[in-house]
Motif scaffolding. Structure first.
Motif, PDB file in Angstrom:
ATOM      1  N   GLY A 124       0.808  -1.216   0.000  1.00  0.00           N
ATOM      2  CA  GLY A 124       0.000   0.000   0.000  1.00  0.00           C
ATOM      3  C   GLY A 124       0.838   1.260   0.000  1.00  0.00           C
ATOM      4  N   TRP A 125       1.826   1.327   0.887  1.00  0.00           N
ATOM      5  CA  TRP A 125       2.590   2.568   1.000  1.00  0.00           C
ATOM      6  C   TRP A 125       3.745   2.648  -0.002  1.00  0.00           C
ATOM      7  N   LEU A 126       4.516   1.570  -0.114  1.00  0.00           N
ATOM      8  CA  LEU A 126       5.697   1.639  -0.967  1.00  0.00           C
ATOM      9  C   LEU A 126       5.389   1.465  -2.450  1.00  0.00           C
ATOM     10  N   TYR A 127       4.239   0.853  -2.763  1.00  0.00           N
ATOM     11  CA  TYR A 127       3.891   0.668  -4.167  1.00  0.00           C
ATOM     12  C   TYR A 127       2.617   1.410  -4.564  1.00  0.00           C
ATOM     13  N   GLY A 128       1.985   2.073  -3.623  1.00  0.00           N
ATOM     14  CA  GLY A 128       0.799   2.849  -3.954  1.00  0.00           C
ATOM     15  C   GLY A 128      -0.370   2.026  -4.448  1.00  0.00           C
ATOM     16  N   MET A 129      -0.454   0.759  -4.039  1.00  0.00           N
ATOM     17  CA  MET A 129      -1.541  -0.094  -4.505  1.00  0.00           C
ATOM     18  C   MET A 129      -2.810   0.136  -3.687  1.00  0.00           C
ATOM     19  N   ARG A 130      -3.940   0.021  -4.347  1.00  0.00           N
ATOM     20  CA  ARG A 130      -5.233   0.147  -3.684  1.00  0.00           C
ATOM     21  C   ARG A 130      -5.556  -1.132  -2.919  1.00  0.00           C
ATOM     22  N   ARG A 131      -6.450  -1.002  -1.970  1.00  0.00           N
ATOM     23  CA  ARG A 131      -6.826  -2.128  -1.115  1.00  0.00           C
ATOM     24  C   ARG A 131      -7.220  -3.365  -1.919  1.00  0.00           C
ATOM     25  N   SER A 132      -8.129  -3.199  -2.896  1.00  0.00           N
ATOM     26  CA  SER A 132      -8.596  -4.354  -3.668  1.00  0.00           C
ATOM     27  C   SER A 132      -7.522  -4.899  -4.598  1.00  0.00           C
ATOM     28  N   GLU A 133      -6.586  -4.041  -5.020  1.00  0.00           N
ATOM     29  CA  GLU A 133      -5.470  -4.510  -5.858  1.00  0.00           C
ATOM     30  C   GLU A 133      -4.531  -5.390  -5.042  1.00  0.00           C
ATOM     31  N   ILE A 134      -4.312  -5.003  -3.792  1.00  0.00           N
ATOM     32  CA  ILE A 134      -3.464  -5.804  -2.903  1.00  0.00           C
ATOM     33  C   ILE A 134      -4.104  -7.163  -2.648  1.00  0.00           C
ATOM     34  N   LEU A 135      -5.385  -7.162  -2.333  1.00  0.00           N
ATOM     35  CA  LEU A 135      -6.081  -8.409  -2.012  1.00  0.00           C
ATOM     36  C   LEU A 135      -6.303  -9.281  -3.241  1.00  0.00           C
ATOM     37  N   GLY A 136      -6.157  -8.702  -4.439  1.00  0.00           N
ATOM     38  CA  GLY A 136      -6.342  -9.473  -5.669  1.00  0.00           C
ATOM     39  C   GLY A 136      -5.044  -9.842  -6.369  1.00  0.00           C
ATOM     40  N   LEU A 137      -3.902  -9.421  -5.800  1.00  0.00           N
ATOM     41  CA  LEU A 137      -2.611  -9.758  -6.415  1.00  0.00           C
ATOM     42  C   LEU A 137      -2.364 -11.257  -6.286  1.00  0.00           C
ATOM     43  N   ARG A 138      -2.052 -11.895  -7.422  1.00  0.00           N
ATOM     44  CA  ARG A 138      -1.806 -13.336  -7.416  1.00  0.00           C
ATOM     45  C   ARG A 138      -0.357 -13.628  -7.797  1.00  0.00           C
ATOM     46  N   TRP A 139       0.142 -14.741  -7.291  1.00  0.00           N
ATOM     47  CA  TRP A 139       1.541 -15.096  -7.530  1.00  0.00           C
ATOM     48  C   TRP A 139       1.827 -15.299  -9.007  1.00  0.00           C
ATOM     49  N   ARG A 140       0.820 -15.669  -9.795  1.00  0.00           N
ATOM     50  CA  ARG A 140       1.034 -15.849 -11.230  1.00  0.00           C
ATOM     51  C   ARG A 140       1.421 -14.530 -11.911  1.00  0.00           C
ATOM     52  N   ASN A 141       1.116 -13.416 -11.242  1.00  0.00           N
ATOM     53  CA  ASN A 141       1.471 -12.103 -11.781  1.00  0.00           C
ATOM     54  C   ASN A 141       2.738 -11.537 -11.154  1.00  0.00           C
ATOM     55  N   VAL A 142       3.390 -12.371 -10.330  1.00  0.00           N
ATOM     56  CA  VAL A 142       4.657 -11.968  -9.711  1.00  0.00           C
ATOM     57  C   VAL A 142       5.784 -12.746 -10.370  1.00  0.00           C
ATOM     58  N   ASP A 143       6.742 -12.035 -10.949  1.00  0.00           N
ATOM     59  CA  ASP A 143       7.869 -12.653 -11.642  1.00  0.00           C
ATOM     60  C   ASP A 143       9.125 -12.454 -10.803  1.00  0.00           C
ATOM     61  N   LEU A 144       9.387 -13.426  -9.913  1.00  0.00           N
ATOM     62  CA  LEU A 144      10.543 -13.308  -9.039  1.00  0.00           C
ATOM     63  C   LEU A 144      11.854 -13.504  -9.794  1.00  0.00           C
ATOM     64  N   GLU A 145      11.783 -14.149 -10.961  1.00  0.00           N
ATOM     65  CA  GLU A 145      12.990 -14.342 -11.757  1.00  0.00           C
ATOM     66  C   GLU A 145      13.470 -13.028 -12.362  1.00  0.00           C
ATOM     67  N   ASN A 146      12.507 -12.227 -12.846  1.00  0.00           N
ATOM     68  CA  ASN A 146      12.853 -10.938 -13.449  1.00  0.00           C
ATOM     69  C   ASN A 146      12.572  -9.754 -12.528  1.00  0.00           C
ATOM     70  N   ASN A 147      12.165 -10.076 -11.297  1.00  0.00           N
ATOM     71  CA  ASN A 147      11.940  -9.047 -10.277  1.00  0.00           C
ATOM     72  C   ASN A 147      10.945  -7.969 -10.710  1.00  0.00           C
ATOM     73  N   THR A 148       9.774  -8.404 -11.149  1.00  0.00           N
ATOM     74  CA  THR A 148       8.683  -7.485 -11.474  1.00  0.00           C
ATOM     75  C   THR A 148       7.359  -8.137 -11.066  1.00  0.00           C
ATOM     76  N   PHE A 149       6.330  -7.333 -10.957  1.00  0.00           N
ATOM     77  CA  PHE A 149       4.989  -7.887 -10.799  1.00  0.00           C
ATOM     78  C   PHE A 149       3.988  -6.968 -11.473  1.00  0.00           C
ATOM     79  N   ASP A 150       2.898  -7.564 -11.946  1.00  0.00           N
ATOM     80  CA  ASP A 150       1.879  -6.832 -12.700  1.00  0.00           C
ATOM     81  C   ASP A 150       0.645  -6.569 -11.830  1.00  0.00           C
ATOM     82  N   VAL A 151       0.190  -5.334 -11.834  1.00  0.00           N
ATOM     83  CA  VAL A 151      -1.081  -4.990 -11.197  1.00  0.00           C
ATOM     84  C   VAL A 151      -2.114  -4.952 -12.322  1.00  0.00           C
ATOM     85  N   SER A 152      -2.658  -6.094 -12.638  1.00  0.00           N
ATOM     86  CA  SER A 152      -3.549  -6.225 -13.794  1.00  0.00           C
ATOM     87  C   SER A 152      -4.964  -6.662 -13.418  1.00  0.00           C
ATOM     88  N   GLU A 153      -5.219  -6.852 -12.112  1.00  0.00           N
ATOM     89  CA  GLU A 153      -6.538  -7.266 -11.659  1.00  0.00           C
ATOM     90  C   GLU A 153      -6.700  -6.911 -10.185  1.00  0.00           C
TER      91      GLU A 153
END
Length: 346
Positions: free
Chosen positions: A196-225
């Protein structure tokens, strides 16, 4: 004839209906004599046209409640986000219709709306509740004006002033957020606060973030849902996510933020193993932030429990949403300095 009454003006004049019947048109609540005179002249012109008389007669039967209830379904439900539509609908049902819903739409005046504000406040509700009712009513009436249902927007000509005593609390300073993060480390709040604070994500974006959208190999993640609005109580499995409020975005997992993602992933793996050992179900929704059994966390729970958390920690009250205003971008030097200080203190 223009008449002054109780610090407002109204007019009344006779006219002949298409069927020959003698009728009277009256309009009350004008703030100035000039406004009353101008509207009287417009209505005298319209009522000389038989076609206009039929239209005006029909509109006079439409109440504020009739219009708002139809408007919120035909416009708000279709054009606004579900949460906004739900908020509009509740505001109309609880804070507008009970006070002015029975008034004819084209007879609504600023004085009536001002009285509504006072009744809301006299009932013990916050001025911000009345201000919220004004915002919804003003939007709805602006559309009614475009449709030619009314001549003026009564919500825009009110005299009530809403002060700053009920304003939203100021967001936390970096020092306050640092203190909060140190005190929630290792709890269910750690990851939501970071996102919330360091990435500016909204409450529902945080609760809807899924590991399939987190790329630990390339160190990125997508806020797409995001988590859908109004997930039913006791929901265990989420079939589909909703699109985010803003366009999807890709964010970096910096070297300093990466340990928090890894710790969260390891914690969830341990929870899965423990559930299996205990013979209890684990609902693998692939969520980065979830309950201990993998089920989704309700957005309403975050809002209500965050306030209790701050109270228990004896920290100033803010909304969870306020964590993201402003947030520290993960690509800035400020972010790196913040994390270095945080980890050193920890």
């Amino acid at each position: 004839m223009i008449i002054s009454y109780s610090q407002t003006f109204f007019f009344s004049f006779p006219y002949t209906a298409p069927d020959g019947a003698k009728k009277t048109y009256t309009k009350r609540g004008f703030a100035t004599k000039r406004d009353a005179s101008q509207h009287e002249a417009e209505m005298r012109t319209k009522l000389q046209n038989p076609g206009q008389i039929a239209s005006i007669a029909s509109q006079r039967k439409q109440t504020v409640a009739n219009y708002l209830n139809e408007w919120v379904e035909s416009y708000a439900r279709v054009n606004l986000r579900p949460s906004t539509y739900d908020g509009y609908k509740k505001t109309i049902a609880n804070y507008i219709n009970p006070y002015i819903g029975g008034v004819a739409l084209n007879q609504l005046t600023p004085a009536m709306v001002d009285k509504m504000f006072q009744q809301i406040i006299d009932k013990g509700l916050k001025p911000s509740t009345a201000a919220g009712a004004k915002r919804v009513l003003s939007v709805a009436l602006s559309h009614a004006r475009k449709y030619r249902y009314i001549e003026t927007n009564a919500a825009k000509d009110t005299l009530t002033k809403f002060g700053k005593n009920d304003k939203t609390p100021d967001p936390y300073t970096p020092e306050q957020v640092k203190a909060l993060m140190q005190r929630v480390e290792g709890t269910v709040w750690e990851m939501p606060v970071i996102l919330g604070w360091l990435y500016g994500m909204r409450r529902s974006e945080i609760l809807g973030l899924r590991w399939r959208n987190v790329d630990l190999e390339n160190n990125t993640f997508d806020v797409s849902e995001q988590l859908p609005f109004k997930v039913p109580p006791k929901t265990k499995v989420i079939e589909e996510m909703a699109p985010p409020k803003s366009n999807g975005r890709k964010l970096p997992i910096t070297e300093l933020a990466r340990p928090f993602f890894l710790k969260q992933l390891a914690m969830q793996e341990a929870q899965k193993e423990q559930a299996a050992k205990d013979g209890k179900p684990y609902y693998d929704n692939d969520l980065v932030v979830a309950k201990a059994d993998g089920a989704p966390i309700a957005a309403s729970w975050v809002s209500s429990q965050f306030g209790k958390l701050l109270e228990d920690l004896e920290m100033p009250h803010i909304r969870f949403h306020d964590l993201r205003h402003p947030y520290v971008k993960p690509t800035t030097k400020k972010f790196t300095t913040f994390f270095e200080d945080f980890r050193a203190a920890a």
